[in-house]
Design a protein around this motif. Structure first.
Motif, PDB file in Angstrom:
ATOM      1  N   VAL A 106       0.838  -1.198   0.000  1.00  0.00           N
ATOM      2  CA  VAL A 106       0.000   0.000   0.000  1.00  0.00           C
ATOM      3  C   VAL A 106       0.874   1.249   0.000  1.00  0.00           C
ATOM      4  O   VAL A 106       2.045   1.209   0.401  1.00  0.00           O
ATOM      5  N   ASP A 107       0.295   2.348  -0.444  1.00  0.00           N
ATOM      6  CA  ASP A 107       0.983   3.632  -0.437  1.00  0.00           C
ATOM      7  C   ASP A 107       1.154   4.096   1.013  1.00  0.00           C
ATOM      8  O   ASP A 107       0.200   4.088   1.806  1.00  0.00           O
ATOM      9  N   ALA A 108       2.374   4.497   1.377  1.00  0.00           N
ATOM     10  CA  ALA A 108       2.647   4.871   2.764  1.00  0.00           C
ATOM     11  C   ALA A 108       1.885   6.120   3.184  1.00  0.00           C
ATOM     12  O   ALA A 108       1.551   6.288   4.365  1.00  0.00           O
ATOM     13  N   ARG A 109       1.578   7.003   2.244  1.00  0.00           N
ATOM     14  CA  ARG A 109       0.926   8.269   2.604  1.00  0.00           C
ATOM     15  C   ARG A 109      -0.592   8.148   2.584  1.00  0.00           C
ATOM     16  O   ARG A 109      -1.278   8.579   3.513  1.00  0.00           O
ATOM     17  N   THR A 110      -1.144   7.517   1.540  1.00  0.00           N
ATOM     18  CA  THR A 110      -2.608   7.482   1.375  1.00  0.00           C
ATOM     19  C   THR A 110      -3.244   6.168   1.781  1.00  0.00           C
ATOM     20  O   THR A 110      -4.448   6.106   1.984  1.00  0.00           O
TER      21      THR A 110
END
Length: 650
Positions: free
Chosen positions: A410-414
């Motif tokens: 998964v995207d670390a930010r979103t």
């Protein structure tokens, strides 16, 4: 297929030559013999001839044992090569001819005797199994060859060694008995001429003693290098095994020695072996003995050594000794060695066990390109369950017993789902779900890693197509081993699979390790560049845990670095791990790469990684690996969680 029941013929040169200086002594002995009754002299002569014959038989037994060990060494090389290339086939022919000659000479010396027949039967049983194993290797049937090795060749080899030992002891007893009777008879019969005859008999014994010492030395030493040989090592190991202080055995196999023989010829190869032997002998200390086992294999016996660190120090000294080039005939040759070690009594309590386990460690070091390895029981592939798994794996691939699990990234930010890593599992009909660590090494050892890799790639791409058809543009990552990375056909096969499944190349990520790259950097770079040309994404997996690949990283067309879980899991409690993770993120970004952290186990780790600028995450805090049919359910639930607000990986 070769006929295993050999027609043994006599080998020349079995009887020691009597030089000119001894002819006068021989004639004096003949004259002395004429002074005594002919019947008594004949009896003494028969006893002396019998003793000499027993000594010659013992020498033949030693030569036969050396030939058996040569065959066993050839088996190991052929199994490592996973076949019988031309060089090994030539070596096999040479060994077979030597066995024929030695066996015929042995049979001639005492035909029909019980121990002679036992040795012949044991050797023929072993030879039949070896021929069968070699034929299967020549045909490329590695699995069947391993079964023959395990259930036929290895047991018959051990039985042969036992039979040879019993026969040698028998003939040694006969020799002592005949020698004793001859001496007693000589003293009694020649008492009338005691002074003359005693002197003559003493001279005869000295002559015979020197001949026996020469024969014994020849049987226990290597003719080329002058080093002790495998027969000597067996005795040395037996003595060391009885020492309460312990011992260590180190095996050394020269790397790429075959190239010297094939390119420059056996004359250079022999000279190189002589120089290698001299340099290792000069490197060792008092009490440490180097032995030539045959070919380019050497051993070092270390009595009284029980500490792994002490053995590693010896291995380091040997590596350093071989590091300097060898100057031969105006050429500068460089060789390296793969070294394996085993300790008594930790790794074995008999000579055979120590030899076997040091050999396993040595081939482990050669396969992993680590230079030196000490034996560990995890290296031993002789466990019956492991052998059963090796036999079942091919059927498991063909019959659909293997399946893929998927762990999301998964995207670390979103928190958006970017894709998943495909992880293979084996649902064995008897043993249940088997993890990859239990069967992937078997696949590599038996040559099934190629079919296994193709299966994983095909299944992962089919799943990526299914996700795409369902409206999810998700990438899929597949691990490729060092064997796969060195397969020049891999890019062609991946291109065909991408076309067959209708998946864009950008949705496939091939994960490779630093160790795989360093196995053969030039070949690996060629494969990686061809994959990059296809449009496939490339990721360095477990970054920081293998060899230092920074020198190659700048030249590799990779798009991603994966930080190993061993650093990620400790970054919230260890400042050093946190520094390593942040530095790796910075390094990756400076090289224009995405950085993925695996092993994310809690929300605090997630937040630290996000603050460090890490691009993507993978770990149990997000999801454990799940089967394909469960992944859709997880994906729908994760989308609802992510859409509800700030990401808190629940």
């Amino acid at each position: 297929m070769r006929v295993s029941s050999r027609v043994w013929h006599r080998a020349p040169g079995a009887v020691p030559h009597v030089g000119p200086r001894r002819r006068g002594t021989v004639w004096l002995m003949v004259a002395a013999a004429l002074m005594v009754p002919a019947g008594s002299a004949a009896a003494i002569t028969r006893l002396q001839q019998s003793a000499a014959r027993q000594a010659e038989v013992r020498v033949s037994l030693a030569e036969l044992e050396i030939a058996a060990w040569r065959q066993n060494s050839l088996r190991s090389r052929a199994m490592l090569a996973k076949g019988m290339p031309a060089a090994l086939a030539r070596s096999r022919d040479e060994v077979d001819r030597a066995v024929d000659a030695i066996g015929a000479d042995f049979e001639r010396r005492d035909p029909g005797e019980r121990h002679t027949r036992a040795v012949q039967d044991a050797f023929r049983a072993y030879d039949t199994a070896v021929d069968r194993e070699f034929d299967l290797l020549t045909a490329g049937d590695l699995l069947a060859a391993e079964r023959v090795a395990e259930y036929q060749a290895d047991p018959t080899f051990r039985a042969l060694l036992t039979t040879l030992d019993a026969a040698s002891g028998h003939y040694a007893r006969l020799e002592r008995q005949s020698s004793g009777q001859a001496r007693i008879g000589t003293v009694l019969i020649l008492s009338l001429a005691a002074c003359i005859i005693t002197a003559l008999v003493g001279q005869a014994h000295r002559i015979r003693g020197r001949a026996l010492r020469r024969a014994t030395h020849q049987a226990t030493h290597d003719a080329l290098t002058g080093l002790p040989n495998r027969v000597w090592l067996q005795d040395g190991l037996a003595a060391a095994s009885g020492d309460a202080t312990g011992a260590a055995l180190v095996l050394i196999d020269l790397d790429r020695f075959k190239e010297v023989n094939d390119t420059l010829g056996h004359q250079y190869g022999d000279q190189l072996l002589i120089e290698v032997a001299r340099r290792m002998r000069d490197t060792l200390r008092d009490g440490e003995t180097v032995v030539r086992l045959g070919g380019d294999e050497f051993a070092v016996l270390l009595p009284g050594v029980t500490c792994a660190d002490d053995v590693a120090a010896v291995a380091t000294r040997l590596h350093e000794a071989l590091r300097e080039p060898f100057e031969l005939g105006g050429l500068s040759l460089s060789v390296t060695g793969s070294i394996g070690a085993a300790l008594y009594p930790q790794h074995g309590t008999t000579p055979d066990q120590l030899l076997q386990r040091a050999d396993i460690a040595m081939y482990t070091a050669k396969a992993r390109r680590t230079g030196y390895t000490i034996f560990d029981h995890s290296q031993d592939s002789t466990d019956p369950r492991r052998l059963t798994l090796a036999g079942d794996l091919r059927r498991g691939i063909d019959q659909g017993q293997l399946l893929l699990y998927y762990q999301p990234k998964v995207d670390a930010r979103t928190g958006a789902v970017l894709g998943a890593e495909a992880l293979v599992r084996w649902r064995h009909p008897e043993y249940g779900l088997i993890p990859p660590d239990d069967f992937i090494p078997l696949a590599e050892h038996t040559g099934l890693i190629g079919p296994l890799t193709r299966f994983v790639l095909a299944e992962a791409l089919r799943q990526a197509r299914a996700w795409r058809d369902a409206g999810h543009e998700l990438g899929v990552a597949v691990n490729v081993s060092a064997h796969g990375l060195l397969d020049l056909a891999l890019p062609v096969e991946i291109a065909a699979l991408l076309e067959h499944c209708g998946v864009p190349a950008r949705l496939l990520t091939v994960e490779i390790t630093e160790t795989a790259i360093m196995t053969d950097p030039e070949r690996a770079l060629r494969v990686v560049r061809e994959l990059h040309t296809l449009g496939v994404r490339l990721s360095i997996d477990d970054f920081g845990t293998g060899y230092s690949s920074l020198a190659y990283l700048k030249n590799l067309p990779v798009q991603e670095l994966k930080i190993d879980r061993s650093f990620v899991s400790g970054m919230t409690t260890s400042d050093r791990d946190a520094v390593i993770v942040r530095s790796t993120v910075d390094l990756g970004h400076n090289l224009g790469l995405r950085v993925v952290a695996e092993g994310v186990e809690d929300d605090a780790t997630w937040r630290q990684l996000d603050a460090a600028g890490c691009d993507a995450l993978q770990g149990y805090h997000i999801s454990r690996p799940v089967a394909a049919d469960e992944f859709g359910t997880w994906l729908a639930g994760w989308d609802r969680t992510a859409a509800a607000g700030p990401v808190t990986a629940a």
